[in-house]
Design a protein around this motif. Structure first.
Motif, PDB file in Angstrom:
ATOM      1  N   UNK A 170     -36.181  65.622 -15.047  1.00  0.00           N
ATOM      2  CA  UNK A 170     -35.257  66.690 -15.453  1.00  0.00           C
ATOM      3  C   UNK A 170     -36.001  67.974 -15.830  1.00  0.00           C
ATOM      4  N   UNK A 171     -35.286  69.073 -15.811  1.00  0.00           N
ATOM      5  CA  UNK A 171     -35.853  70.370 -16.204  1.00  0.00           C
ATOM      6  C   UNK A 171     -35.804  70.593 -17.708  1.00  0.00           C
ATOM      7  N   UNK A 172     -35.263  69.635 -18.428  1.00  0.00           N
ATOM      8  CA  UNK A 172     -35.118  69.780 -19.876  1.00  0.00           C
ATOM      9  C   UNK A 172     -35.743  68.587 -20.589  1.00  0.00           C
ATOM     10  N   UNK A 173     -36.090  68.797 -21.856  1.00  0.00           N
ATOM     11  CA  UNK A 173     -36.623  67.732 -22.705  1.00  0.00           C
ATOM     12  C   UNK A 173     -35.490  66.781 -23.081  1.00  0.00           C
ATOM     13  N   UNK A 174     -35.795  65.487 -23.144  1.00  0.00           N
ATOM     14  CA  UNK A 174     -34.778  64.541 -23.571  1.00  0.00           C
ATOM     15  C   UNK A 174     -35.242  63.110 -23.456  1.00  0.00           C
ATOM     16  N   UNK A 175     -34.433  62.196 -23.977  1.00  0.00           N
ATOM     17  CA  UNK A 175     -34.708  60.768 -23.814  1.00  0.00           C
ATOM     18  C   UNK A 175     -34.383  60.351 -22.390  1.00  0.00           C
ATOM     19  N   UNK A 176     -35.023  59.290 -21.936  1.00  0.00           N
ATOM     20  CA  UNK A 176     -34.832  58.841 -20.563  1.00  0.00           C
ATOM     21  C   UNK A 176     -34.901  57.322 -20.491  1.00  0.00           C
ATOM     22  N   UNK A 177     -34.255  56.761 -19.482  1.00  0.00           N
ATOM     23  CA  UNK A 177     -34.364  55.335 -19.214  1.00  0.00           C
ATOM     24  C   UNK A 177     -35.425  55.054 -18.156  1.00  0.00           C
ATOM     25  N   UNK A 178     -35.995  56.099 -17.579  1.00  0.00           N
ATOM     26  CA  UNK A 178     -36.989  55.937 -16.523  1.00  0.00           C
ATOM     27  C   UNK A 178     -38.371  55.689 -17.115  1.00  0.00           C
ATOM     28  N   UNK A 179     -39.080  54.727 -16.539  1.00  0.00           N
ATOM     29  CA  UNK A 179     -40.441  54.387 -16.956  1.00  0.00           C
ATOM     30  C   UNK A 179     -41.404  54.824 -15.865  1.00  0.00           C
ATOM     31  N   UNK A 180     -42.484  55.486 -16.265  1.00  0.00           N
ATOM     32  CA  UNK A 180     -43.493  55.956 -15.327  1.00  0.00           C
ATOM     33  C   UNK A 180     -44.844  55.349 -15.688  1.00  0.00           C
ATOM     34  N   UNK A 181     -45.909  55.801 -14.995  1.00  0.00           N
ATOM     35  CA  UNK A 181     -47.245  55.315 -15.274  1.00  0.00           C
ATOM     36  C   UNK A 181     -47.869  56.013 -16.473  1.00  0.00           C
ATOM     37  N   UNK A 182     -49.023  55.507 -16.904  1.00  0.00           N
ATOM     38  CA  UNK A 182     -49.703  56.036 -18.086  1.00  0.00           C
ATOM     39  C   UNK A 182     -50.259  57.436 -17.879  1.00  0.00           C
ATOM     40  N   UNK A 183     -50.681  57.757 -16.656  1.00  0.00           N
ATOM     41  CA  UNK A 183     -51.238  59.084 -16.424  1.00  0.00           C
ATOM     42  C   UNK A 183     -50.241  60.164 -16.799  1.00  0.00           C
ATOM     43  N   UNK A 184     -50.663  61.121 -17.624  1.00  0.00           N
ATOM     44  CA  UNK A 184     -49.777  62.147 -18.174  1.00  0.00           C
ATOM     45  C   UNK A 184     -48.711  61.530 -19.069  1.00  0.00           C
ATOM     46  N   UNK A 185     -49.151  60.989 -20.181  1.00  0.00           N
ATOM     47  CA  UNK A 185     -48.218  60.419 -21.153  1.00  0.00           C
ATOM     48  C   UNK A 185     -48.751  60.628 -22.566  1.00  0.00           C
ATOM     49  N   UNK A 186     -47.842  60.543 -23.521  1.00  0.00           N
ATOM     50  CA  UNK A 186     -48.183  60.579 -24.947  1.00  0.00           C
ATOM     51  C   UNK A 186     -47.482  59.408 -25.605  1.00  0.00           C
ATOM     52  N   UNK A 187     -48.222  58.634 -26.417  1.00  0.00           N
ATOM     53  CA  UNK A 187     -47.656  57.450 -27.048  1.00  0.00           C
ATOM     54  C   UNK A 187     -47.876  57.458 -28.551  1.00  0.00           C
ATOM     55  N   UNK A 188     -46.863  57.014 -29.268  1.00  0.00           N
ATOM     56  CA  UNK A 188     -46.987  56.764 -30.700  1.00  0.00           C
ATOM     57  C   UNK A 188     -47.640  55.396 -30.838  1.00  0.00           C
ATOM     58  N   UNK A 189     -48.846  55.394 -31.325  1.00  0.00           N
ATOM     59  CA  UNK A 189     -49.653  54.170 -31.289  1.00  0.00           C
ATOM     60  C   UNK A 189     -48.991  52.989 -31.986  1.00  0.00           C
ATOM     61  N   UNK A 190     -48.468  53.198 -33.162  1.00  0.00           N
ATOM     62  CA  UNK A 190     -47.915  52.096 -33.956  1.00  0.00           C
ATOM     63  C   UNK A 190     -46.770  51.398 -33.234  1.00  0.00           C
ATOM     64  N   UNK A 191     -45.985  52.150 -32.477  1.00  0.00           N
ATOM     65  CA  UNK A 191     -44.821  51.576 -31.811  1.00  0.00           C
ATOM     66  C   UNK A 191     -45.132  51.083 -30.410  1.00  0.00           C
ATOM     67  N   UNK A 192     -45.916  51.872 -29.655  1.00  0.00           N
ATOM     68  CA  UNK A 192     -46.076  51.612 -28.227  1.00  0.00           C
ATOM     69  C   UNK A 192     -47.312  50.801 -27.870  1.00  0.00           C
ATOM     70  N   UNK A 193     -48.302  50.765 -28.768  1.00  0.00           N
ATOM     71  CA  UNK A 193     -49.589  50.160 -28.429  1.00  0.00           C
ATOM     72  C   UNK A 193     -49.979  49.115 -29.483  1.00  0.00           C
ATOM     73  N   UNK A 194     -49.252  47.998 -29.519  1.00  0.00           N
ATOM     74  CA  UNK A 194     -49.514  46.991 -30.558  1.00  0.00           C
ATOM     75  C   UNK A 194     -50.791  46.197 -30.295  1.00  0.00           C
ATOM     76  N   UNK A 195     -51.473  45.818 -31.370  1.00  0.00           N
ATOM     77  CA  UNK A 195     -52.639  44.965 -31.250  1.00  0.00           C
ATOM     78  C   UNK A 195     -53.892  45.718 -30.832  1.00  0.00           C
ATOM     79  N   UNK A 196     -54.991  44.976 -30.747  1.00  0.00           N
ATOM     80  CA  UNK A 196     -56.279  45.573 -30.413  1.00  0.00           C
ATOM     81  C   UNK A 196     -56.440  45.849 -28.923  1.00  0.00           C
ATOM     82  N   UNK A 197     -55.729  45.088 -28.099  1.00  0.00           N
ATOM     83  CA  UNK A 197     -55.851  45.245 -26.644  1.00  0.00           C
ATOM     84  C   UNK A 197     -54.453  45.158 -26.027  1.00  0.00           C
TER      85      UNK A 197
END
Length: 310
Positions: A147-174
Motif C-alpha cells: 500500500x501507499x500508506x502506513x498501516x497494519x497488514x495481514x501480508x507476511x514478507x521476508x526479513x530483508x527490509x524489516x523492523x522487529x520488536x525483539x521481545x515480541x517477534x524474536x523469542x529465545x536465543x536462536x
C-alpha cells in the motif's frame, strides 16, 4: 531518545554488495541517533568480510560490530547477528540491498504509529541490463509492493527490509530455525508462529530499499526455482502445525493453480507473449503447494550457496 535499534546485515562473500549496504545505513537521515549498532553477520567460514568491516569501522558514524557465523546458513547468520546485540529493536537489511536515506526513520515512524511487532517496507528490484524479455518480471520478482500508506497488514514478507520488536517477534536465543539453513523459509516459520501468538504486522510505505540481483540470480530459472519454494511454504507451515486439513486444502489449491497457469504458460509460450514469465511463476508456485514434502525443497542458501560460489 537513546540508541535502541540494531541493524543486522547477514553476508556471504558479497564484498561489493556489503559495502554498498553498509554505506547506505551510515547515510541514514533522521535516525542515526537511534542506531545502537550495525552488526555484520559474516556467514563465510573463512571470515572474508572481516577486513571490510575493519576498514570501514574507523569511519562510521555509528558502532560497527563484526560477528562471525562460520556455519553456512541464513538462519544461523541471523541468530549470530542477534546474539551480538541486546538492542530492543532489530532492523534487517540484506547484503544485496541498499537503503534509501529515510529508510530507518520510515520504519520507526510506522512502528510508532501502528504498534506492530514486525514492519515491512517496499523494495525496488534491480537486475543487470542483459536480462532481455524477462527484465520486467525479474524486477517485480526481486521487488516488493504494498500500500501507499502506513498501516497494519495481514501480508507476511521476508526479513530483508524489516523492523522487529525483539521481545515480541524474536523469542529465545536462536529464534530462526537452523533446519532451514539451506532451503530458506526461516522467516516464514518465525512469522507464522508470531501470527499464531496474535502478533501484529505492519507496512512502512516510505521505507524504500533497492535490491540488486547478481547475474547468477537474475535468471528465469533461478526465479522460478524460488517461486516453487515460495509455493511450498503454505503447505509446509500447515504441516508443521499438524493441520492436515489445511495441507490438503493447499494441495488442492496448488493443483488448480498448476492446471490453470500451466495451460496459460503453454499458450503464452507458443504466442511468445512478453508477460509469459508471470504465468510460469504462478504455475511454479502451484506446483510447490502440491510437492511440498521434505526432500523436495530447493537448496538455495547456506552450504549450497557457498558451493556455487566456489
Amino acid at each position: 531518545m537513546s540508541p535502541d535499534v540494531a541493524v543486522i546485515i547477514p553476508t556471504l562473500r558479497r564484498p561489493e554488495g556489503l559495502e554498498r549496504a553498509l554505506r547506505s545505513v551510515f547515510a541514514q537521515v533522521g535516525s542515526l541517533d537511534r542506531i545502537a549498532a550495525v552488526v555484520v553477520a559474516d556467514n563465510d567460514p573463512d571470515g572474508s568480510a572481516a577486513s571490510l568491516v575493519e576498514r570501514l569501522g574507523a569511519q562510521t558514524p555509528v558502532p560497527l560490530i563484526y560477528a562471525h557465523a562460520p556455519v553456512p546458513g541464513v538462519a544461523t547468520a541471523r541468530n549470530i547477528g542477534l546474539a551480538a546485540t541486546d538492542a530492543p529493536l532489530i532492523a534487517f537489511l540484506d547484503d544485496d540491498e541498499a537503503a534509501s536515506p529515510g529508510w530507518l526513520a520510515a520504519l520507526l515512524h510506522a512502528q510508532a504509529q501502528t504498534g506492530a511487532d514486525v514492519l515491512f517496507g517496499p523494495i525496488r528490484g534491480r537486475v543487470p541490463e542483459n536480462t532481455g524479455w524477462t527484465t520486467a518480471y525479474l524486477e517485480r520478482f526481486f521487488g516488493r509492493d504494498g500500500p501507499d500508506v502506513i498501516g497494519l497488514t495481514d501480508d507476511i514478507h521476508g526479513c530483508g527490509n524489516s523492523l522487529m520488536v525483539r521481545a515480541a517477534a524474536l523469542p529465545g536465543d536462536a529464534p530462526f530455525d537452523v533446519a532451514m539453513n539451506e532451503t530458506g523459509g526461516e522467516d516464514d516459520r518465525l512469522f507464522t508462529a508470531l501470527m499464531m501468538r496474535g502478533g501484529r504486522f505492519g507496512w512502512a510505505a516510505g521505507a524504500w530499499v533497492d535490491e540488486y540481483a547478481p547475474p547468477h540470480r537474475a535468471t528465469l530459472r533461478y526465479a522460478l526455482t524460488r517461486a516453487f519454494a515460495y509455493g511450498q511454504s503454505p503447505s509446509q507451515m500447515a504441516a508443521d502445525r499438524g493441520d492436515w486439513a489445511r495441507v490438503v486444502k493447499w494441495m488442492l489449491v496448488g493443483l488448480i493453480q498448476t492446471g490453470v497457469w500451466g495451460a496459460l504458460s503453454l499458450l503464452f509460450a507458443i504466442l511468445r507473449r512478453p508477460d509469459r514469465a508471470e504465468t510460469y511463476d504462478r504455475c511454479a508456485r502451484g506446483l510447490g503447494k502440491v510437492f511440498w514434502t521434505k526432500g523436495l525443497e530447493p537448496k538455495l542458501y547456506g552450504a549450497a550457496m557457498l558451493a556455487r560460489a566456489d
